[in-house]
Design an enzyme around this catalytic site. Structure first.
Site, PDB file in Angstrom:
ATOM      1  N   GLU A 299       0.862  -1.178   0.000  1.00  0.00           N
ATOM      2  CA  GLU A 299       0.000   0.000   0.000  1.00  0.00           C
ATOM      3  C   GLU A 299       0.900   1.230   0.000  1.00  0.00           C
ATOM      4  O   GLU A 299       1.857   1.304   0.774  1.00  0.00           O
ATOM      5  CB  GLU A 299      -0.918   0.017   1.223  1.00  0.00           C
ATOM      6  CG  GLU A 299      -1.866  -1.158   1.305  1.00  0.00           C
ATOM      7  CD  GLU A 299      -2.968  -1.147   0.265  1.00  0.00           C
ATOM      8  OE1 GLU A 299      -3.211  -0.079  -0.348  1.00  0.00           O
ATOM      9  OE2 GLU A 299      -3.580  -2.207   0.053  1.00  0.00           O
TER      10      GLU A 299
ATOM     11  N   HIS B 240      -3.638  -2.914  -7.643  1.00  0.00           N
ATOM     12  CA  HIS B 240      -4.913  -3.422  -7.147  1.00  0.00           C
ATOM     13  C   HIS B 240      -6.022  -3.189  -8.173  1.00  0.00           C
ATOM     14  O   HIS B 240      -6.920  -4.016  -8.323  1.00  0.00           O
ATOM     15  CB  HIS B 240      -5.271  -2.768  -5.815  1.00  0.00           C
ATOM     16  CG  HIS B 240      -4.492  -3.306  -4.664  1.00  0.00           C
ATOM     17  ND1 HIS B 240      -3.518  -2.568  -4.031  1.00  0.00           N
ATOM     18  CD2 HIS B 240      -4.512  -4.509  -4.048  1.00  0.00           C
ATOM     19  CE1 HIS B 240      -2.997  -3.300  -3.056  1.00  0.00           C
ATOM     20  NE2 HIS B 240      -3.577  -4.486  -3.042  1.00  0.00           N
TER      21      HIS B 240
ATOM     22  N   ASP C  24      -6.670   1.877  -6.778  1.00  0.00           N
ATOM     23  CA  ASP C  24      -5.278   2.182  -6.470  1.00  0.00           C
ATOM     24  C   ASP C  24      -4.343   1.262  -7.248  1.00  0.00           C
ATOM     25  O   ASP C  24      -4.719   0.149  -7.574  1.00  0.00           O
ATOM     26  CB  ASP C  24      -5.030   2.071  -4.956  1.00  0.00           C
ATOM     27  CG  ASP C  24      -5.302   0.675  -4.413  1.00  0.00           C
ATOM     28  OD1 ASP C  24      -6.421   0.164  -4.616  1.00  0.00           O
ATOM     29  OD2 ASP C  24      -4.404   0.097  -3.783  1.00  0.00           O
TER      30      ASP C  24
END
Length: 197
Positions: free
Chosen positions: A62, A100, A110
């Site tokens: 992330e 993603h 994202d």
């Protein structure tokens, strides 16, 4: 989330039922939340090629960003170093580094249009297609690895453009078709090799 720390804390909260192996803050600070050997719950019901459970076959990263601004250089440098290490440790080829948004069409957006995929590709940390003879867009995207259900053509085009033509607008065109044809020809999905998402 409004901050990388907020995202990190949410990913560590059992009530969230979501996690990731790594989080990279805007200033380049890196947190490892889950061991690479363990499953993280970052992709949800994601699919790529023959992999129907992306969480079981991937290492999730992330990257803190609002989606409307470029990714900071310190962040990109940390991402590059992290990718090099993961790809080496797990023998993951550059075509298996995906977003993603690539594996969860219409559900995840994202890393968005501002991640510099070309910068990563120039270092062998991702791939970048060349224009080829236009082909069947949906068929070529599927051969590369995208999994689109019936009625997801708009989501497929959006995910494809987020990654390979972030500036493009309007209906599907021959540039999209040509880039997808090159992806299918040069990097067809062939096995369940692990992913970096």
């Amino acid at each position: 989330m409004t901050s990388a720390i907020g995202a990190r804390d949410w990913l560590c909260n059992p009530e969230a039922e979501v996690s990731a192996h790594y989080v990279i803050a805007e200033d380049g600070h890196l947190w490892q939340l889950v061991s690479e050997e363990d499953r993280a719950w970052h992709a949800g019901a994601g699919a790529w090629g023959g992999i129907q459970d992306v969480n079981s076959h991937s290492i999730g990263i992330e990257i803190a960003n609002t989606g409307s601004q470029p990714f900071a250089d310190p962040q990109m440098r940390v991402l590059e170093n992290l990718l090099r290490g993961i790809m080496t440790r797990w023998d993951i080829p550059a075509d298996r580094v995906i977003g993603h948004s690539d594996c969860a069409l219409g559900r995840k957006i994202d890393p968005g249009r501002r991640l510099d995929w070309l910068r990563l590709a120039r270092q062998g940390l991702a791939i970048w297609p060349d224009a080829a003879m236009p082909g069947d867009f949906a068929k070529d995207c599927a051969a590369f690895g995208y999994v689109a259900e019936q009625g997801q053509q708009d989501q497929l085009l959006d995910a494809f453009r987020m990654r390979f033509r972030p500036w493009a607008v309007g209906p599907l065109d021959d540039m999209d078709r040509g880039l997808a044809a090159d992806l299918a020809a040069r990097w067809p999905f062939q096995s369940e090799t692990d992913l970096v998402v």
